[in-house]
Design an enzyme around this catalytic site. Structure first.
Site, PDB file in Angstrom:
ATOM      1  N   ASN A  27       0.856  -1.185   0.000  1.00 28.24           N
ATOM      2  CA  ASN A  27       0.000   0.000   0.000  1.00 28.24           C
ATOM      3  C   ASN A  27       0.893   1.236   0.000  1.00 28.24           C
ATOM      4  O   ASN A  27       1.764   1.368   0.860  1.00 28.24           O
ATOM      5  CB  ASN A  27      -0.908   0.021   1.233  1.00 28.24           C
ATOM      6  CG  ASN A  27      -1.730   1.295   1.304  1.00 28.24           C
ATOM      7  OD1 ASN A  27      -2.534   1.568   0.418  1.00 28.24           O
ATOM      8  ND2 ASN A  27      -1.516   2.090   2.347  1.00 28.24           N
ATOM      9  N   GLU A  28       0.684   2.086  -0.992  1.00 27.99           N
ATOM     10  CA  GLU A  28       1.484   3.308  -1.119  1.00 27.99           C
ATOM     11  C   GLU A  28       2.972   2.987  -0.959  1.00 27.99           C
ATOM     12  O   GLU A  28       3.692   3.591  -0.157  1.00 27.99           O
ATOM     13  CB  GLU A  28       1.012   4.372  -0.127  1.00 27.99           C
ATOM     14  CG  GLU A  28      -0.439   4.777  -0.387  1.00 27.99           C
ATOM     15  CD  GLU A  28      -0.874   6.037   0.341  1.00 27.99           C
ATOM     16  OE1 GLU A  28      -0.168   6.475   1.269  1.00 27.99           O
ATOM     17  OE2 GLU A  28      -1.928   6.595  -0.035  1.00 27.99           O
TER      18      GLU A  28
ATOM     19  N   TYR B  68      -6.110  12.066  -3.674  1.00 24.71           N
ATOM     20  CA  TYR B  68      -6.936  12.890  -2.799  1.00 24.71           C
ATOM     21  C   TYR B  68      -6.903  14.323  -3.314  1.00 24.71           C
ATOM     22  O   TYR B  68      -5.828  14.856  -3.617  1.00 24.71           O
ATOM     23  CB  TYR B  68      -6.420  12.842  -1.360  1.00 24.71           C
ATOM     24  CG  TYR B  68      -6.641  11.512  -0.685  1.00 24.71           C
ATOM     25  CD1 TYR B  68      -7.886  11.182  -0.167  1.00 24.71           C
ATOM     26  CD2 TYR B  68      -5.608  10.580  -0.575  1.00 24.71           C
ATOM     27  CE1 TYR B  68      -8.102   9.957   0.453  1.00 24.71           C
ATOM     28  CE2 TYR B  68      -5.815   9.355   0.043  1.00 24.71           C
ATOM     29  CZ  TYR B  68      -7.065   9.049   0.550  1.00 24.71           C
ATOM     30  OH  TYR B  68      -7.281   7.841   1.157  1.00 24.71           O
TER      31      TYR B  68
ATOM     32  N   GLU C 196      -8.287   4.585  -3.112  1.00 26.94           N
ATOM     33  CA  GLU C 196      -8.228   5.710  -2.167  1.00 26.94           C
ATOM     34  C   GLU C 196      -8.444   6.996  -2.953  1.00 26.94           C
ATOM     35  O   GLU C 196      -7.693   7.288  -3.885  1.00 26.94           O
ATOM     36  CB  GLU C 196      -6.881   5.764  -1.432  1.00 26.94           C
ATOM     37  CG  GLU C 196      -6.696   4.664  -0.398  1.00 26.94           C
ATOM     38  CD  GLU C 196      -5.554   4.955   0.563  1.00 26.94           C
ATOM     39  OE1 GLU C 196      -5.325   6.152   0.872  1.00 26.94           O
ATOM     40  OE2 GLU C 196      -4.896   4.002   1.004  1.00 26.94           O
TER      41      GLU C 196
END
Length: 261
Positions: free
Chosen positions: A99-100, A172, A223
């Site tokens: 993740n990331e 985001y 996300e």
């Protein structure tokens, strides 16, 4: 996994963040693992969804990942981990590999991460479940991450693309003003940032097509949304739990519309 009282207790990943550091020895600084794999699976079943789990390749070994797949998917009684589970298999199909990984998930370069992806997805037992691996995609408009990963993967073997089910872009749109208090200009500024998602998809999709000409690899954008500054949370230890408004609902609607188109 296992009885709650016997699960390991760890330091919260966010314990060194500014918010939790101010709380000194607050329980939120520690992770008791009371909501584990079984509890998550029960929740997924209750809401009628499909589970999507992600391996923490920053701290997990490939063997531990294999064991987790075994724990989730092996028929009851066939393996040691299935006996520990003690229930019918969960039949988890979707597995994130990291993740990331460009940041908090390991600070990898894309070429390094491609090696880890290959290692973690090599000969993983499926137990009759079609495993769908989702590598950690880019941070917003980082086209170099997408190009570097796919280039390194196909350099080893073009056939490795068959292991990639989806590409997990994260984006985001941030904030403008505050989560609750903002003026008209800030309202539309944030909506404008949100619709940038469409161009990001187009840009990364084009690069993916250079290596995956038939576009078998999907997008798994897992996300997205606004990311507001702290200040409106119910309690100081409610990390990132800011109050939402109709502006956030419109952002969600705009983004989902982009996905469906």
């Amino acid at each position: 996994v296992g009885p709650r009282e016997k699960r390991p207790k760890r330091v919260n990943f966010w314990a060194e963040s500014g918010m939790l550091r101010k709380l000194d020895n607050h329980p939120a600084n520690y992770e008791p693992n009371e909501f584990g794999t079984n509890e998550f699976m029960r929740f997924v079943q209750e809401v009628g969804a499909k589970p999507y789990l992600a391996a923490n390749i920053r701290g997990m070994t490939a063997r531990e990942f294999n064991d987790w797949v075994d724990y989730c998917n092996a028929p009851l009684g066939t393996t040691t981990w299935s006996q520990v589970r003690g229930t019918p298999p969960f039949n988890v199909e979707f597995w994130g590999i990291g993740n990331e990984s460009w940041g908090c998930g390991g600070d990898f370069r894309p070429e390094e991460y491609a090696v880890e992806f290959r290692r973690f997805t090599s000969w993983v037992p499926g137990f009759g479940v079609p495993l769908k691996f989702i590598p950690a995609g880019p941070n917003g408009g980082d086209l170099n991450w997408t190009r570097g990963f796919f280039e390194a993967l196909v350099r080893k073997s073009p056939g490795l693309l068959r292991r990639v089910w989806g590409w997990a872009l994260h984006y985001y749109c941030g904030t403008a003003g505050g989560p609750v208090e903002f003026n008209t200009d800030e309202y539309y500024e944030l909506l404008g940032r949100a619709v940038r998602m469409e161009q990001l998809i187009r840009d990364h999709w084009a690069i993916m097509g250079e290596y995956d000409r038939e576009h078998r690899v999907k997008f798994a954008i897992d996300e997205w949304g606004a990311w507001h500054k702290a200040g409106s949370e119910v309690a100081p230890h409610h990390l990132f739990g800011q109050i939402g408004t109709m502006r956030d609902a419109v952002i969600a609607g705009l983004t989902l519309d982009i996905f469906h188109r």
